[in-house]
Design a protein around this motif. Structure first.
Motif, PDB file in Angstrom:
ATOM      1  N   PRO A 197     -16.022   1.995  -1.972  1.00 29.32           N
ATOM      2  CA  PRO A 197     -17.322   1.461  -2.382  1.00 29.32           C
ATOM      3  C   PRO A 197     -18.465   2.235  -1.743  1.00 29.32           C
ATOM      4  CG  PRO A 197     -16.272  -0.008  -0.800  1.00 29.32           C
ATOM      5  CD  PRO A 197     -15.262   1.042  -1.141  1.00 29.32           C
ATOM      6  N   GLU A 198     -19.630   2.151  -2.343  1.00 31.66           N
ATOM      7  CA  GLU A 198     -20.829   2.771  -1.789  1.00 31.66           C
ATOM      8  C   GLU A 198     -21.077   2.223  -0.388  1.00 31.66           C
ATOM      9  OE1 GLU A 198     -23.956   5.464  -1.946  1.00 31.66           O
ATOM     10  OE2 GLU A 198     -22.429   5.097  -3.479  1.00 31.66           O
ATOM     11  N   GLY A 199     -21.400   3.109   0.533  1.00 30.15           N
ATOM     12  CA  GLY A 199     -21.659   2.676   1.906  1.00 30.15           C
ATOM     13  C   GLY A 199     -20.524   2.988   2.856  1.00 30.15           C
ATOM     14  N   LEU A 200     -19.378   3.438   2.325  1.00 31.04           N
ATOM     15  CA  LEU A 200     -18.254   3.810   3.185  1.00 31.04           C
ATOM     16  C   LEU A 200     -17.993   5.301   3.080  1.00 31.04           C
ATOM     17  CD1 LEU A 200     -15.505   1.047   2.725  1.00 31.04           C
ATOM     18  CD2 LEU A 200     -17.370   1.143   4.386  1.00 31.04           C
ATOM     19  N   GLU A 201     -17.473   5.860   4.168  1.00 31.87           N
ATOM     20  CA  GLU A 201     -17.036   7.253   4.181  1.00 31.87           C
ATOM     21  C   GLU A 201     -15.620   7.311   4.735  1.00 31.87           C
ATOM     22  OE1 GLU A 201     -19.780   9.647   6.356  1.00 31.87           O
ATOM     23  OE2 GLU A 201     -21.308   9.584   4.789  1.00 31.87           O
ATOM     24  N   ALA A 202     -14.937   8.413   4.445  1.00 33.50           N
ATOM     25  CA  ALA A 202     -13.552   8.585   4.899  1.00 33.50           C
ATOM     26  C   ALA A 202     -13.399   9.911   5.620  1.00 33.50           C
ATOM     27  CB  ALA A 202     -12.597   8.521   3.708  1.00 33.50           C
ATOM     28  N   ILE A 203     -12.630   9.883   6.698  1.00 34.51           N
ATOM     29  CA  ILE A 203     -12.249  11.106   7.410  1.00 34.51           C
ATOM     30  C   ILE A 203     -10.795  11.399   7.046  1.00 34.51           C
ATOM     31  CG2 ILE A 203     -11.958  12.205   9.653  1.00 34.51           C
ATOM     32  CD1 ILE A 203     -13.981  10.168  10.755  1.00 34.51           C
ATOM     33  N   ARG A 204     -10.568  12.537   6.437  1.00 39.19           N
ATOM     34  CA  ARG A 204      -9.210  12.896   6.008  1.00 39.19           C
ATOM     35  C   ARG A 204      -8.361  13.256   7.215  1.00 39.19           C
ATOM     36  NH1 ARG A 204      -7.415  16.283   0.720  1.00 39.19           N
ATOM     37  NH2 ARG A 204      -5.253  16.694   1.306  1.00 39.19           N
ATOM     38  N   LEU A 205      -7.158  12.678   7.280  1.00 40.42           N
ATOM     39  CA  LEU A 205      -6.264  12.879   8.415  1.00 40.42           C
ATOM     40  C   LEU A 205      -4.960  13.520   7.935  1.00 40.42           C
ATOM     41  CD1 LEU A 205      -6.992   9.436  10.097  1.00 40.42           C
ATOM     42  CD2 LEU A 205      -8.040  11.637  10.639  1.00 40.42           C
ATOM     43  N   ASP A 206      -3.840  13.144   8.535  1.00 38.06           N
ATOM     44  CA  ASP A 206      -2.568  13.803   8.255  1.00 38.06           C
ATOM     45  C   ASP A 206      -2.110  13.601   6.815  1.00 38.06           C
ATOM     46  OD1 ASP A 206      -2.656  14.423  10.880  1.00 38.06           O
ATOM     47  OD2 ASP A 206      -0.903  13.268  11.487  1.00 38.06           O
ATOM     48  N   ALA A 207      -1.600  14.679   6.214  1.00 34.83           N
ATOM     49  CA  ALA A 207      -1.031  14.622   4.868  1.00 34.83           C
ATOM     50  C   ALA A 207       0.491  14.590   4.962  1.00 34.83           C
ATOM     51  CB  ALA A 207      -1.474  15.824   4.044  1.00 34.83           C
ATOM     52  N   GLU A 208       1.139  13.988   3.954  1.00 29.84           N
ATOM     53  CA  GLU A 208       2.592  13.995   3.880  1.00 29.84           C
ATOM     54  C   GLU A 208       3.012  13.905   2.418  1.00 29.84           C
ATOM     55  OE1 GLU A 208       4.729  10.362   5.086  1.00 29.84           O
ATOM     56  OE2 GLU A 208       2.760   9.522   5.549  1.00 29.84           O
ATOM     57  N   GLY A 209       4.226  14.328   2.155  1.00 28.94           N
ATOM     58  CA  GLY A 209       4.740  14.297   0.805  1.00 28.94           C
ATOM     59  C   GLY A 209       5.345  12.953   0.439  1.00 28.94           C
ATOM     60  N   PHE A 210       5.959  12.904  -0.745  1.00 25.58           N
ATOM     61  CA  PHE A 210       6.582  11.681  -1.240  1.00 25.58           C
ATOM     62  C   PHE A 210       8.092  11.872  -1.345  1.00 25.58           C
ATOM     63  CE2 PHE A 210       2.267  11.413  -3.005  1.00 25.58           C
ATOM     64  CZ  PHE A 210       1.927  10.102  -2.697  1.00 25.58           C
ATOM     65  N   VAL A 211       8.797  10.761  -1.273  1.00 27.82           N
ATOM     66  CA  VAL A 211      10.223  10.731  -1.559  1.00 27.82           C
ATOM     67  C   VAL A 211      10.480   9.594  -2.541  1.00 27.82           C
ATOM     68  CG1 VAL A 211      10.961  11.724   0.639  1.00 27.82           C
ATOM     69  CG2 VAL A 211      10.671   9.241   0.437  1.00 27.82           C
ATOM     70  N   LEU A 212      11.676   9.608  -3.118  1.00 28.00           N
ATOM     71  CA  LEU A 212      12.070   8.559  -4.045  1.00 28.00           C
ATOM     72  C   LEU A 212      12.988   7.577  -3.327  1.00 28.00           C
ATOM     73  CD1 LEU A 212      11.892   7.743  -7.124  1.00 28.00           C
ATOM     74  CD2 LEU A 212      14.188   8.760  -7.320  1.00 28.00           C
ATOM     75  N   ALA A 213      12.597   6.308  -3.326  1.00 31.11           N
ATOM     76  CA  ALA A 213      13.482   5.242  -2.837  1.00 31.11           C
ATOM     77  C   ALA A 213      14.290   4.759  -4.037  1.00 31.11           C
ATOM     78  CB  ALA A 213      12.676   4.103  -2.237  1.00 31.11           C
ATOM     79  N   VAL A 214      15.601   4.807  -3.928  1.00 38.87           N
ATOM     80  CA  VAL A 214      16.456   4.509  -5.071  1.00 38.87           C
ATOM     81  C   VAL A 214      17.666   3.706  -4.606  1.00 38.87           C
ATOM     82  CG1 VAL A 214      17.640   6.744  -4.809  1.00 38.87           C
ATOM     83  CG2 VAL A 214      17.689   5.565  -7.025  1.00 38.87           C
ATOM     84  N   SER A 215      18.147   2.835  -5.475  1.00 34.33           N
ATOM     85  CA  SER A 215      19.349   2.069  -5.152  1.00 34.33           C
ATOM     86  C   SER A 215      20.536   3.008  -5.013  1.00 34.33           C
ATOM     87  CB  SER A 215      19.619   1.040  -6.254  1.00 34.33           C
ATOM     88  OG  SER A 215      20.908   0.480  -6.098  1.00 34.33           O
ATOM     89  N   ALA A 216      21.382   2.752  -4.023  1.00 28.69           N
ATOM     90  CA  ALA A 216      22.559   3.595  -3.798  1.00 28.69           C
ATOM     91  C   ALA A 216      23.521   3.539  -4.985  1.00 28.69           C
ATOM     92  CB  ALA A 216      23.270   3.164  -2.523  1.00 28.69           C
ATOM     93  N   GLU A 217      23.408   2.525  -5.839  1.00 27.27           N
ATOM     94  CA  GLU A 217      24.294   2.381  -6.997  1.00 27.27           C
ATOM     95  C   GLU A 217      23.715   3.032  -8.252  1.00 27.27           C
ATOM     96  OE1 GLU A 217      25.095  -1.755  -7.432  1.00 27.27           O
ATOM     97  OE2 GLU A 217      26.061  -1.943  -5.469  1.00 27.27           O
ATOM     98  N   SER A 218      22.521   3.580  -8.159  1.00 25.71           N
ATOM     99  CA  SER A 218      21.885   4.176  -9.340  1.00 25.71           C
ATOM    100  C   SER A 218      22.591   5.462  -9.756  1.00 25.71           C
ATOM    101  CB  SER A 218      20.418   4.470  -9.041  1.00 25.71           C
ATOM    102  OG  SER A 218      19.833   5.246 -10.069  1.00 25.71           O
ATOM    103  N   TRP A 219      22.596   5.721 -11.044  1.00 23.56           N
ATOM    104  CA  TRP A 219      23.165   6.968 -11.579  1.00 23.56           C
ATOM    105  C   TRP A 219      22.436   8.195 -11.022  1.00 23.56           C
ATOM    106  CZ3 TRP A 219      20.594  10.620 -14.576  1.00 23.56           C
ATOM    107  CH2 TRP A 219      19.285  10.273 -14.980  1.00 23.56           C
TER     108      TRP A 219
END
Length: 288
Positions: free
Chosen positions: A154-176
């Motif tokens: 929203p207007e009135g707030l600012e952000a300081i960018r910090l650590d970046a990280e990638g994504f992983v997939l959480a998946v059921s162990a029984e999924s194909w």
């Protein structure tokens, strides 16, 4: 009378001599004598018995010494505290965060570093739903907040960018999917996506795979998201930092082949912060 009169009075009481007291105070003896006379006139009683070379306290003067010392101490204490508060050395901070700030270790690192530098600042640290955090900072219920970006503020707030990280997939162990040597975005087009609070990873996986995602529940925090995955309700695109921190039966974390999109943690704060102690925390993070 003001605090200056008490200091003059205590100097004479300690040294028992107007000339020496005036030298210590850095004023002329007649000025000191006149200030003490003003005190005596206002109180309606003598504070000193004046002799040729030294003075002694009257009974009223002896009684005043105790109170004058306490008053000067309290005044100096208040003065020091005001100066420390103005520098941001003391005070209180309300800090909100999303769970991934803890899983990454960034929150702990920055809070410990600040507390080591400013041990007299109290911090109340609370987890909060990410969607609510910006509004709570803007309204003053939090002073600062750790969120996962990108997100619209929203207007009135600012952000300081910090650590970046990638994504992983959480998946059921029984999924194909677990039988595949590598899971690519296009393999996920028929899956239902459980949505974390930060959905940018989900949307960009679908965009890279060339399909419109089937969206499932958005239960809130990452533990709740992974819980639905463990129940076979779908898959979830989540920050890498969950690995090793959220381990539920029947859930595996797999990389997404060719998917290099990242998200990052941000410290959000009011644009024109007036509290010195909050401003000090913000500036410390900004320099890091």
């Amino acid at each position: 009378m003001d605090i200056r009169h008490f200091r003059y009075f205590l100097a004479v009481a300690r040294l028992r001599n107007f000339t020496r007291a005036a030298e210590q105070l850095g004023i002329a003896p007649p000025t000191l004598s006149r200030q003490i006379q003003d005190m005596e006139q206002e109180l309606g009683t003598r504070l000193f018995l004046r002799q040729q070379r030294e003075v002694s306290l009257t009974e009223a003067g002896a009684a005043l010494v105790i109170e004058a010392e306490a008053t000067v101490r309290q005044f100096e204490f208040a003065q020091r505290n005001a100066q420390r508060a103005g520098r941001g050395d003391i005070g209180h901070i309300e800090l909100g965060y999303v769970a991934s700030a803890v899983y990454s270790g960034l929150l702990q690192k920055q809070v410990r570093a600040f507390s080591g530098e400013c041990p007299d600042v109290s911090l109340n640290v609370r987890e909060s739903p990410m969607a609510a955090l910006p509004g709570m900072v803007l309204e003053g219920r939090f002073d600062i907040g750790y969120v996962r970006s990108p997100m619209t503020l929203p207007e009135g707030l600012e952000a300081i960018r910090l650590d970046a990280e990638g994504f992983v997939l959480a998946v059921s162990a029984e999924s194909w999917l677990c039988r595949l040597p590598a899971i690519a975005p296009e393999h996920l087009q028929h899956e239902t996506f459980i949505l974390p609070e930060q959905i940018s990873g989900t949307l960009q996986v679908a965009a890279q795979g060339g399909f419109a995602p089937t969206l499932g529940a958005q239960p809130g925090g990452l533990v709740a998201v992974i819980a639905l995955v463990s129940l076979g309700q779908g898959v979830a695109v989540v920050p890498e930092s969950v690995i090793g921190h959220i381990g539920l039966p029947g859930v595996l974390y797999r990389p997404i082949a060719g998917f290099e999109v990242t998200s990052w943690l941000s410290l959000i704060h009011r644009r024109f912060e007036k509290s010195p102690v909050v401003a000090r925390y913000i500036e410390r993070v900004r320099k890091q």
